[in-house]
Design a protein around this motif. Structure first.
Motif, PDB file in Angstrom:
ATOM      1  N   ALA A 169      -3.567  -0.283   0.046  1.00  0.00           N
ATOM      2  CA  ALA A 169      -4.647  -0.882  -0.747  1.00  0.00           C
ATOM      3  C   ALA A 169      -4.493  -0.496  -2.211  1.00  0.00           C
ATOM      4  O   ALA A 169      -4.681  -1.319  -3.112  1.00  0.00           O
ATOM      5  CB  ALA A 169      -6.009  -0.432  -0.220  1.00  0.00           C
ATOM      6  N   ARG A 170      -4.129   0.757  -2.452  1.00  0.00           N
ATOM      7  CA  ARG A 170      -4.049   1.252  -3.833  1.00  0.00           C
ATOM      8  C   ARG A 170      -3.134   0.374  -4.695  1.00  0.00           C
ATOM      9  O   ARG A 170      -3.492  -0.015  -5.796  1.00  0.00           O
ATOM     10  CB  ARG A 170      -3.548   2.706  -3.854  1.00  0.00           C
ATOM     11  CG  ARG A 170      -3.559   3.346  -5.241  1.00  0.00           C
ATOM     12  CD  ARG A 170      -3.055   4.784  -5.194  1.00  0.00           C
ATOM     13  NE  ARG A 170      -3.829   5.614  -4.291  1.00  0.00           N
ATOM     14  CZ  ARG A 170      -5.023   6.131  -4.581  1.00  0.00           C
ATOM     15  NH1 ARG A 170      -5.570   5.913  -5.758  1.00  0.00           N
ATOM     16  NH2 ARG A 170      -5.667   6.869  -3.693  1.00  0.00           N
ATOM     17  N   VAL A 171      -1.954   0.026  -4.157  1.00  0.00           N
ATOM     18  CA  VAL A 171      -1.040  -0.766  -4.992  1.00  0.00           C
ATOM     19  C   VAL A 171      -1.593  -2.173  -5.232  1.00  0.00           C
ATOM     20  O   VAL A 171      -1.436  -2.720  -6.323  1.00  0.00           O
ATOM     21  CB  VAL A 171       0.400  -0.820  -4.418  1.00  0.00           C
ATOM     22  CG1 VAL A 171       1.075   0.541  -4.579  1.00  0.00           C
ATOM     23  CG2 VAL A 171       0.454  -1.299  -2.985  1.00  0.00           C
ATOM     24  N   HIS A 172      -2.253  -2.750  -4.236  1.00  0.00           N
ATOM     25  CA  HIS A 172      -2.859  -4.070  -4.449  1.00  0.00           C
ATOM     26  C   HIS A 172      -3.996  -3.984  -5.482  1.00  0.00           C
ATOM     27  O   HIS A 172      -4.163  -4.876  -6.307  1.00  0.00           O
ATOM     28  CB  HIS A 172      -3.404  -4.639  -3.134  1.00  0.00           C
ATOM     29  CG  HIS A 172      -2.338  -5.195  -2.246  1.00  0.00           C
ATOM     30  ND1 HIS A 172      -1.644  -6.347  -2.542  1.00  0.00           N
ATOM     31  CD2 HIS A 172      -1.819  -4.756  -1.067  1.00  0.00           C
ATOM     32  CE1 HIS A 172      -0.753  -6.598  -1.583  1.00  0.00           C
ATOM     33  NE2 HIS A 172      -0.844  -5.648  -0.681  1.00  0.00           N
ATOM     34  N   VAL A 173      -4.773  -2.921  -5.392  1.00  0.00           N
ATOM     35  CA  VAL A 173      -5.922  -2.767  -6.291  1.00  0.00           C
ATOM     36  C   VAL A 173      -5.435  -2.554  -7.728  1.00  0.00           C
ATOM     37  O   VAL A 173      -5.935  -3.181  -8.668  1.00  0.00           O
ATOM     38  CB  VAL A 173      -6.820  -1.610  -5.803  1.00  0.00           C
ATOM     39  CG1 VAL A 173      -7.913  -1.303  -6.815  1.00  0.00           C
ATOM     40  CG2 VAL A 173      -7.442  -1.943  -4.445  1.00  0.00           C
ATOM     41  N   ALA A 180      -6.432 -10.589  -7.051  1.00  0.00           N
ATOM     42  CA  ALA A 180      -7.819 -10.150  -6.831  1.00  0.00           C
ATOM     43  C   ALA A 180      -8.179 -10.270  -5.356  1.00  0.00           C
ATOM     44  O   ALA A 180      -8.807  -9.373  -4.776  1.00  0.00           O
ATOM     45  CB  ALA A 180      -8.777 -10.984  -7.676  1.00  0.00           C
ATOM     46  N   ALA A 181      -7.744 -11.361  -4.728  1.00  0.00           N
ATOM     47  CA  ALA A 181      -8.030 -11.541  -3.303  1.00  0.00           C
ATOM     48  C   ALA A 181      -7.281 -10.499  -2.476  1.00  0.00           C
ATOM     49  O   ALA A 181      -7.838  -9.921  -1.531  1.00  0.00           O
ATOM     50  CB  ALA A 181      -7.651 -12.952  -2.862  1.00  0.00           C
ATOM     51  N   GLY A 182      -6.037 -10.240  -2.839  1.00  0.00           N
ATOM     52  CA  GLY A 182      -5.247  -9.223  -2.126  1.00  0.00           C
ATOM     53  C   GLY A 182      -5.915  -7.860  -2.226  1.00  0.00           C
ATOM     54  O   GLY A 182      -6.009  -7.122  -1.243  1.00  0.00           O
ATOM     55  N   ALA A 183      -6.395  -7.535  -3.419  1.00  0.00           N
ATOM     56  CA  ALA A 183      -7.068  -6.250  -3.619  1.00  0.00           C
ATOM     57  C   ALA A 183      -8.339  -6.179  -2.787  1.00  0.00           C
ATOM     58  O   ALA A 183      -8.633  -5.170  -2.152  1.00  0.00           O
ATOM     59  CB  ALA A 183      -7.395  -6.063  -5.100  1.00  0.00           C
ATOM     60  N   ARG A 184      -9.091  -7.272  -2.791  1.00  0.00           N
ATOM     61  CA  ARG A 184     -10.376  -7.277  -2.071  1.00  0.00           C
ATOM     62  C   ARG A 184     -10.141  -7.102  -0.565  1.00  0.00           C
ATOM     63  O   ARG A 184     -10.824  -6.317   0.077  1.00  0.00           O
ATOM     64  CB  ARG A 184     -11.126  -8.584  -2.353  1.00  0.00           C
ATOM     65  CG  ARG A 184     -12.331  -8.798  -1.465  1.00  0.00           C
ATOM     66  CD  ARG A 184     -13.583  -9.134  -2.225  1.00  0.00           C
ATOM     67  NE  ARG A 184     -14.721  -9.215  -1.316  1.00  0.00           N
ATOM     68  CZ  ARG A 184     -15.520  -8.183  -1.036  1.00  0.00           C
ATOM     69  NH1 ARG A 184     -15.331  -7.027  -1.616  1.00  0.00           N
ATOM     70  NH2 ARG A 184     -16.519  -8.326  -0.184  1.00  0.00           N
ATOM     71  N   MET A 233       1.265  -7.110   3.389  1.00  0.00           N
ATOM     72  CA  MET A 233       2.305  -6.123   3.704  1.00  0.00           C
ATOM     73  C   MET A 233       3.531  -6.291   2.799  1.00  0.00           C
ATOM     74  O   MET A 233       4.033  -5.321   2.245  1.00  0.00           O
ATOM     75  CB  MET A 233       2.693  -6.238   5.176  1.00  0.00           C
ATOM     76  CG  MET A 233       1.614  -5.703   6.103  1.00  0.00           C
ATOM     77  SD  MET A 233       2.146  -5.615   7.827  1.00  0.00           S
ATOM     78  CE  MET A 233       1.940  -7.306   8.331  1.00  0.00           C
ATOM     79  N   SER A 234       4.020  -7.542   2.668  1.00  0.00           N
ATOM     80  CA  SER A 234       5.271  -7.711   1.932  1.00  0.00           C
ATOM     81  C   SER A 234       5.065  -7.483   0.433  1.00  0.00           C
ATOM     82  O   SER A 234       5.839  -6.775  -0.207  1.00  0.00           O
ATOM     83  CB  SER A 234       5.872  -9.091   2.189  1.00  0.00           C
ATOM     84  OG  SER A 234       4.971 -10.101   1.833  1.00  0.00           O
ATOM     85  N   GLN A 235       3.999  -8.023  -0.117  1.00  0.00           N
ATOM     86  CA  GLN A 235       3.722  -7.782  -1.536  1.00  0.00           C
ATOM     87  C   GLN A 235       3.375  -6.307  -1.751  1.00  0.00           C
ATOM     88  O   GLN A 235       3.745  -5.722  -2.759  1.00  0.00           O
ATOM     89  CB  GLN A 235       2.583  -8.688  -2.017  1.00  0.00           C
ATOM     90  CG  GLN A 235       2.171  -8.481  -3.468  1.00  0.00           C
ATOM     91  CD  GLN A 235       3.191  -9.007  -4.465  1.00  0.00           C
ATOM     92  OE1 GLN A 235       4.285  -9.409  -4.078  1.00  0.00           O
ATOM     93  NE2 GLN A 235       2.847  -8.987  -5.732  1.00  0.00           N
ATOM     94  N   GLY A 236       2.684  -5.719  -0.780  1.00  0.00           N
ATOM     95  CA  GLY A 236       2.372  -4.288  -0.862  1.00  0.00           C
ATOM     96  C   GLY A 236       3.641  -3.454  -0.918  1.00  0.00           C
ATOM     97  O   GLY A 236       3.739  -2.493  -1.684  1.00  0.00           O
ATOM     98  N   LEU A 237       4.635  -3.834  -0.127  1.00  0.00           N
ATOM     99  CA  LEU A 237       5.910  -3.104  -0.145  1.00  0.00           C
ATOM    100  C   LEU A 237       6.586  -3.248  -1.499  1.00  0.00           C
ATOM    101  O   LEU A 237       7.128  -2.290  -2.041  1.00  0.00           O
ATOM    102  CB  LEU A 237       6.840  -3.619   0.963  1.00  0.00           C
ATOM    103  CG  LEU A 237       6.485  -3.150   2.369  1.00  0.00           C
ATOM    104  CD1 LEU A 237       7.249  -3.968   3.399  1.00  0.00           C
ATOM    105  CD2 LEU A 237       6.792  -1.671   2.537  1.00  0.00           C
TER     106      LEU A 237
END
Lengths: 363, 404
Positions: A276-280, A298-302, B291-295
């Motif tokens: 979550a941290r990297v998306h946020v 923003a949606a990914g973070a949420r 998952m993939s973008q997170g990676l």
């Protein structure tokens, strides 16, 4: 490539953390939980004093002229401290409505008070139910429900439908004639809600000329990003609390945290939090630069932050065993906060939809 | 906070891209796998040739010292090359063990004469290395190996007997790093020694292992009275565990690797029109993106640390768990999209189906190699979260007295 906050931003975060640790121990959170006041006044005062509320407001409007990144790291600390404050509603949402939909005169009139914490405002997003109607004489008729901080805010911003089919952003204040507000019980009493009845209520239409739906999009993106920072901070705190407890508690002659089942449970939380941290953080970059990736980021973070906080709060409570199920343990504060934050801007299904729409649109 | 290159990095990337454009074909799809239809020997020959060309152009050993033919560049430049190379249809993974694990270990720990002898040939790609560590009875518990190295007092050599398993590229390797037990009367971590082994000497038999998928990417290696000069010991006799720990760090960093920025596009392309029309499919696309973008973002975070000359943070260990989960999900998703026709083997369908089905099994290996999911969780729990270590009932007991 520099996917990190600057040293100055990290220092700012550190100052906010220290200030909230002093001003908002959990006893302050519990006062609000038990209905003593709409928010933790010492915490809110500390945020105002640290410059958090003014951080990303332009200097001409009484702000500090910093970026939304400073506000974001502060929001993470607000989540970490579980601090009940109107930061999300007043600075995250209402301020952005004014900036996007207000005329220059309205901005000049309202932004300084918000930025300096002298007044607070909130937004009825109207994601459920029908919009109030706006009459030609400048009055509105209708009902707003589940408005966060809706009883304490001096002003409530909302969308209303005019007879010509146009949607307008409007502002109604506590003392407007025909505006009746009542508290509504919240699943998280530290995030109070209100219902607002408008009976030929005098309202002020925001006159900046922006399209109401575009304004809503912008406000939702900013809200999602800042709330995701709060969720991230809360998730990290729930994990930290669970870790402390399993190191302290002993069963069958050893620390509960020495059992592999418990170790792996906490690692699963940690993994969700770091994902979550990297998306946020990414969403903060997208918001600050107004990147084309913002709707997706923003949606990914949420979604990621809602999922991480839900897991951390839920499994963190389980890790506390029977004690976790008591009112005295702080676990339920997170359990409530995690659900409340996961729903107030629309659930994870809605945001997955937005995410994929964004992906398809930019494909 | 930004995702742009610094001016010097941008310049380097342009340089890399121009060279790649001139020397290799671009992938037609992001999930294109090079050499899917080639027999193994042809793949290996092409990998050797590609490494040689990269080496001659200064890209084969970017972050290795000039003294041994490396380019003396920064780790960040190496990552830039990997990112760009991922967009081209070229053999990429063949030298991961050589250059990602074995040679960094040699550079850090071996004697000067070993470095002089071995490093340059490995960087050029003419000599491939493999790692003779795991054994049938010692995987996660690597220190439990049974392969013995006994000293021949007259000749001053060691004589090695035992069996190794899961050895990548053993058939093609010129050299190996091998760990063997030199003293079974010591506790298990204390009687181990690491050797440099010439894979061509008598007594070494390599047999491919037929994997669950039916393919054979790994080998087992049998060692019968293999004679090794004492000069081939790395570090101290009985001091091998330190060296193994150091080389496993290299392995982890090397597995982390660099990821292409548009990894999540693969999912979307695979879903096709159903990404517009089918809400169930849209939910899965969203989950795959996370998952993939997170990676990718996690690797960006690690690279940021590397670019500042720091080590990646502890959270980068989580990436392996997420990668295993993502690849398995990605495979299932690709197969589910085919509906009932998904029962057909990939070669009956198309390239994308072959990729999904390779990943269907490949993801299992990702969750085992370089530390199983469970071992990685223990590592994070203990090193990052500071939770108590597992109880070790074998601690301090001579290896020969342990129950087996």
């Amino acid at each position: 490539m520099d996917f990190d906050f600057s040293d100055e931003q990290k220092m700012f975060r550190e100052e906010v953390r220290k200030a909230l640790a002093r001003a908002c121990p959990v006893v302050e959170v519990r006062k609000v939980l038990e209905g003593q006041g709409p928010w933790a006044a010492p915490a809110w005062d500390a945020l105002v004093e640290q410059g958090v509320t003014a951080a990303d407001v332009a200097e001409e409007h009484g702000g500090l002229g910093l970026s939304v990144l400073e506000l974001a790291v502060a929001a993470e600390e607000v989540g970490y401290a579980l601090a009940p404050t109107p930061l999300f509603t007043s600075i995250g949402l209402a301020l952005e409505v004014v900036r996007r939909a207000g005329s220059p005169a309205q901005q000049a009139a309202w932004l300084p008070a918000l930025a300096q914490g002298a007044a607070t405002a909130t937004v009825a997003l109207g994601l459920h139910g029908v919009l109030p109607c706006l009459a030609a004489n400048g009055t509105a008729e209708g009902e707003l429900t589940a408005v966060p901080d809706g009883l304490s805010a001096e002003a409530v911003f909302f969308r209303a439908l005019a007879a010509d089919g146009q949607v307008h952003w409007c502002r109604v204040t506590a003392n407007s004639a025909g505006c009746e507000r009542r508290a509504q019980d919240s699943i998280d009493p530290t995030r109070p809600l209100a219902g607002v009845k408008l009976r030929q209520a005098s309202v002020e239409v925001l006159a900046g000329g922006a399209d109401a739906a575009t304004v809503l999009q912008g406000v939702l993106h900013r809200g999602a990003v800042l709330l995701a920072f709060e969720q991230l901070g809360g998730a990290a705190r729930a994990l930290e609390d669970a870790r402390k407890y399993v190191l302290d508690r002993r069963a069958f002659g050893k620390q509960v945290g020495a059992y592999q089942a418990m170790k792996h449970k906490l690692v699963d939380i940690y993994t969700a939090v770091e994902l979550a941290r990297v998306h946020v953080y990414y969403s903060a970059w997208a918001l600050q630069t107004n990147a084309p990736e913002l709707p997706v980021a923003a949606a990914g973070a949420r979604v990621a932050a809602s999922q991480a906080y839900t897991l951390a709060a839920q499994e963190g409570l389980q890790a506390h065993g029977g004690f976790g199920f008591t009112w005295a343990a702080d676990c339920h504060l997170h359990y409530r906060r995690a659900r409340w934050t996961a729903l107030i801007l629309g659930n994870v299904h809605d945001w997955r939809e937005k995410l994929v729409s964004g992906l398809v649109a930019t494909a | 906070m930004h995702f742009e290159d610094q001016p010097q990095d941008a310049e380097y990337r342009t340089h890399v891209r121009a060279w790649l454009e001139a020397n290799a074909p671009r992938k037609t799809r992001p999930d294109e796998t090079w050499g899917l239809h080639l027999p193994e020997d042809d793949r290996v020959a092409a990998a050797r040739e590609w490494q040689r060309r990269k080496f001659d152009a200064g890209f084969g050993a970017i972050a290795f010292p000039r003294k041994y033919g490396g380019a003396g560049g920064r780790a960040y430049e190496s990552a830039i090359f990997q990112q760009e190379e991922a967009n081209f249809s070229v053999p990429v993974a063949f030298y991961n063990i050589s250059l990602g694990v074995c040679i960094p270990s040699l550079l850090a720990l071996a004697r000067p004469e070993h470095k002089e002898r071995h490093v340059r040939a490995a960087l050029e790609g003419t000599e491939v290395w493999c790692q003779l560590y795991s054994e049938p009875a010692a995987g996660s518990d690597l220190a439990g190996i049974l392969t013995r190295a006994e000293r021949d007092a007259d000749a001053g050599d060691f004589i090695i007997n035992g069996q190794k398993v899961w050895t990548t590229h053993a058939r093609h390797a010129s050299w190996a790093l091998l760990v063997a037990r030199t003293d079974a009367s010591k506790p298990k971590h204390e009687g181990l020694t690491v050797f440099i082994i010439d894979m061509k000497v008598p007594g070494i038999t390599v047999r491919p292992i037929r994997q669950a998928s039916g393919e054979a990417d790994f080998n087992e290696v049998f060692l019968t009275d293999v004679r090794v000069p004492a000069a081939n010991v790395i570090g101290e006799v009985d001091g091998g565990w330190k060296i193994i720990v150091a080389s496993l760090v290299h392995e982890r960093v090397s597995i982390g690797g660099a990821l292409p920025r548009d990894l999540h596009r693969m999912t979307l392309e695979m879903a096709g029109d159903r990404a517009n029309t089918d809400a169930r499919i849209r939910e899965r696309v969203a989950d795959q993106y996370l998952m993939s973008q997170g990676l990718w973002l996690m690797s960006a975070r690690a690279l940021t640390a590397v670019s500042k000359g720091q080590a990646p943070g502890p959270e980068s260990i989580c990436a392996k768990i997420i990668a295993g989960r993502f690849l398995q999900d990605f495979a299932y998703f690709g197969m589910d999209l085919r509906g009932s026709e998904g029962v057909l083997a990939g070669r009956e369908l198309d390239e994308a189906a072959m990729t999904s089905q390779r990943m269907w099994f490949g993801s299992l290996a990702v969750r085992i190699a370089g530390g199983t999911d469970e071992i990685v969780r223990n590592t994070i729990a203990e090193r990052v979260l500071g939770l108590p270590p597992e109880v070790r009932i074998d601690k301090g007991i001579p290896f020969k007295d342990l129950a087996r």
